[in-house]
Design an enzyme around this catalytic site. Structure first.
Site, PDB file in Angstrom:
ATOM      1  N   GLY A  50       0.792  -1.219   0.000  1.00  0.00           N
ATOM      2  CA  GLY A  50       0.000   0.000   0.000  1.00  0.00           C
ATOM      3  C   GLY A  50       0.829   1.276   0.000  1.00  0.00           C
ATOM      4  O   GLY A  50       0.400   2.320  -0.500  1.00  0.00           O
ATOM      5  N   ASN A  51       2.070   1.192   0.535  1.00  0.00           N
ATOM      6  CA  ASN A  51       2.924   2.377   0.594  1.00  0.00           C
ATOM      7  C   ASN A  51       3.354   2.851  -0.789  1.00  0.00           C
ATOM      8  O   ASN A  51       3.850   3.960  -0.951  1.00  0.00           O
ATOM      9  CB  ASN A  51       4.174   2.090   1.432  1.00  0.00           C
ATOM     10  CG  ASN A  51       5.079   1.039   0.797  1.00  0.00           C
ATOM     11  OD1 ASN A  51       4.647  -0.076   0.528  1.00  0.00           O
ATOM     12  ND2 ASN A  51       6.324   1.389   0.569  1.00  0.00           N
ATOM     13  N   LYS A  75     -11.073  -9.106   9.996  1.00  0.00           N
ATOM     14  CA  LYS A  75     -10.397  -8.070   9.219  1.00  0.00           C
ATOM     15  C   LYS A  75     -11.159  -6.743   9.301  1.00  0.00           C
ATOM     16  O   LYS A  75     -12.270  -6.622   8.778  1.00  0.00           O
ATOM     17  CB  LYS A  75     -10.288  -8.512   7.759  1.00  0.00           C
ATOM     18  CG  LYS A  75      -9.557  -7.527   6.855  1.00  0.00           C
ATOM     19  CD  LYS A  75      -8.084  -7.453   7.185  1.00  0.00           C
ATOM     20  CE  LYS A  75      -7.363  -6.585   6.169  1.00  0.00           C
ATOM     21  NZ  LYS A  75      -5.934  -6.454   6.502  1.00  0.00           N
ATOM     22  N   LYS A  88      -3.787  -9.834   0.127  1.00  0.00           N
ATOM     23  CA  LYS A  88      -3.155  -9.634  -1.181  1.00  0.00           C
ATOM     24  C   LYS A  88      -1.957 -10.550  -1.407  1.00  0.00           C
ATOM     25  O   LYS A  88      -1.772 -11.105  -2.493  1.00  0.00           O
ATOM     26  CB  LYS A  88      -2.773  -8.166  -1.313  1.00  0.00           C
ATOM     27  CG  LYS A  88      -1.939  -7.796  -2.513  1.00  0.00           C
ATOM     28  CD  LYS A  88      -0.443  -7.693  -2.189  1.00  0.00           C
ATOM     29  CE  LYS A  88      -0.151  -6.641  -1.158  1.00  0.00           C
ATOM     30  NZ  LYS A  88       1.301  -6.551  -0.819  1.00  0.00           N
ATOM     31  N   LYS A  90       2.934 -11.849   4.814  1.00  0.00           N
ATOM     32  CA  LYS A  90       3.943 -11.903   3.748  1.00  0.00           C
ATOM     33  C   LYS A  90       4.796 -13.158   3.888  1.00  0.00           C
ATOM     34  O   LYS A  90       5.076 -13.849   2.900  1.00  0.00           O
ATOM     35  CB  LYS A  90       4.817 -10.644   3.780  1.00  0.00           C
ATOM     36  CG  LYS A  90       4.053  -9.370   3.463  1.00  0.00           C
ATOM     37  CD  LYS A  90       4.890  -8.138   3.698  1.00  0.00           C
ATOM     38  CE  LYS A  90       4.165  -6.873   3.264  1.00  0.00           C
ATOM     39  NZ  LYS A  90       2.817  -6.718   3.806  1.00  0.00           N
TER      40      LYS A  90
END
Length: 313
Positions: free
Chosen positions: A10-11, A128, A211, A273
Site C-alpha cells: 500500500g505504501n 479483518k 493480497k 507476507k
C-alpha cells in the site's frame, strides 16, 4: 526470459502521513513505476499485484454516506471498483515509465476474481477491520444491518469481515496468456474479488482476501522465477525495531518457518507476507524476495532485500 510476480504494498500509492488524494497516488505510482521499468528493462516478464486497503475503505464510506441517493455497493463490488481505480493509476504510470525508457510492452489490467470456500472458518470468525471508525451509538445501529463490529484499540468501533484463504484464480489462464505475449499484467488487485462456487456459478461474498496470499496462489500457477513482495522495509528483520534487531539476507525455507513459529513476524505486519512466501516455496516456488521498491533491481541481483529459497547449499 525470466518471469516475476511483484506484489506491491500500500505504501507504493499512499505514503505515511498523506491524505491519499488521487494526485498523491499518481505521484507515488510514477516513482514505483520507475523501479518496475528497471525490472522490465532487465528482460523480465512481469505480473503486478497490489493492495487496496485505503481505497476500499474510501469506497465503503462513499457508499454509506450516499446510500440515500444512489445504490449501495457490497464489499465484493467495492473491491472490483478499486481494482479498476488502482489498475488505471498503475497502468497509466507504468506505461509512462516504459515509454520513457524506450520499452514498448503493452500494459493491461485484468479485473480478477478469487475463489474462496464457503466453509472457510473465517466466515464464522470475521477479524479483518474495514471502513471507518464509529462511535458506540453508531456501531449499535450498524449491528442492525447484520454487521460484525469490534472495538479497535480504543480508537472507536469498526466493522470486521471474513478474510478467507484464497483457493483459485478464475482469470489465471488469461493472465498467463497476456504474460506469455509480453504484456505487463496488473491483476489480483486487493487480493481479488472474493467469490464462492455455488450451483455451478461464482457468487461474490462479503469478505476481503489477503493480497500476498492471493499473489502466492497466482505465482505458483504461473511458475514464476521470482515471487517479489515490495513493502516499506528494505529487508525482513528478526526482533524488528528492538535493540537486538537482525536483518536476514538469504534464508532457507526451514529457517524462515522456524523464525515464523518463534513469533518474529506479527499478524498485522510481516506475518501474512511470510505465510505467502512459505506457501510459494513449499509448493515448488524457486525464489521469493521481500524488499522495498527502491531496492527491487539490486534485490534480484542478490545485493539487497531478503531472499528466501528452499535450501542453502
Amino acid at each position: 526470459m525470466k518471469t516475476a510476480l511483484l506484489a506491491i504494498g500500500g505504501n507504493s500509492l499512499i505514503r505515511a502521513g498523506q491524505r491519499g488524494t488521487i494526485e498523491e497516488q499518481f505521484e507515488n505510482a510514477l516513482k514505483t513505476a520507475e523501479y518496475i521499468a528497471q525490472l522490465i528493462k532487465m528482460g523480465f516478464n512481469l505480473v503486478i499485484t497490489h493492495g487496496n486497503g485505503p481505497q476500499v475503505g474510501a469506497q465503503l464510506i462513499r457508499s454509506e454516506v450516499a446510500s440515500g441517493q444512489v445504490y449501495s455497493m457490497p464489499l465484493d463490488v467495492c473491491v472490483a471498483s478499486t481494482q479498476g481505480e488502482i489498475g488505471y493509476i498503475l497502468q497509466n504510470s507504468i506505461q509512462k515509465a516504459l515509454w520513457k525508457n524506450g520499452i514498448k510492452n503493452p500494459v493491461v489490467t485484468i479485473v480478477t476474481q478469487v475463489v474462496v470456500s464457503e466453509d472457510d472458518p473465517a466466515f464464522k470468525n470475521p477479524t479483518k477491520p474495514v471502513g471507518p471508525f464509529y462511535t458506540k451509538e453508531e456501531a449499535e445501529r450498524k449491528k442492525q444491518l447484520g454487521w460484525e463490529i469490534i472495538e479497535d484499540a480504543g480508537r472507536g468501533y469498526r466493522r470486521v469481515v471474513p478474510s478467507p484463504k484464497p483457493i483459485d484464480i478464475i482469470e489465471k489462464e488469461a493472465i498467463r496468456q497476456c504474460l506469455n505475449d509480453g504484456m505487463v499484467v496488473i491483476a489480483v488487485g486487493g487480493g481479488g474479488i472474493p467469490v464462492i462456487q455455488k450451483d455451478g456459478e461464482y457468487i461474490g461474498v462479503e469478505a476481503v482476501i489477503d493480497k500476498d496470499r492471493a499473489s502466492a496462489v497466482l505465482a505458483k500457477y504461473l511458475e514464476v522465477d521470482y515471487f517479489i513482495i515490495s513493502t516499506d522495509t528494505d529487508k525482513v528483520y528478526l526482533n524488528y525495531k528492538k535493540p537486538n534487531q537482525k536483518a536476514l539476507d538469504v534464508v532457507s525455507l526451514e529457517e524462515i518457518k522456524k523464525f515464523y513459529d518463534e513469533g518474529h513476524f506479527p499478524a498485522g505486519s510481516m506475518g501474512p507476507k511470510i505465510e505467502a512466501v512459505i506457501d510459494f516455496i513449499e509448493n515448488g516456488g524457486k525464489c521469493a524476495i521481500i524488499t522495498s521498491p527502491e531496492n527491487l533491481k539490486e534485490a534480484v541481483f542478490g545485493n539487497a532485500g531478503t531472499k528466501i529459497v528452499k535450501s542453502i547449499n
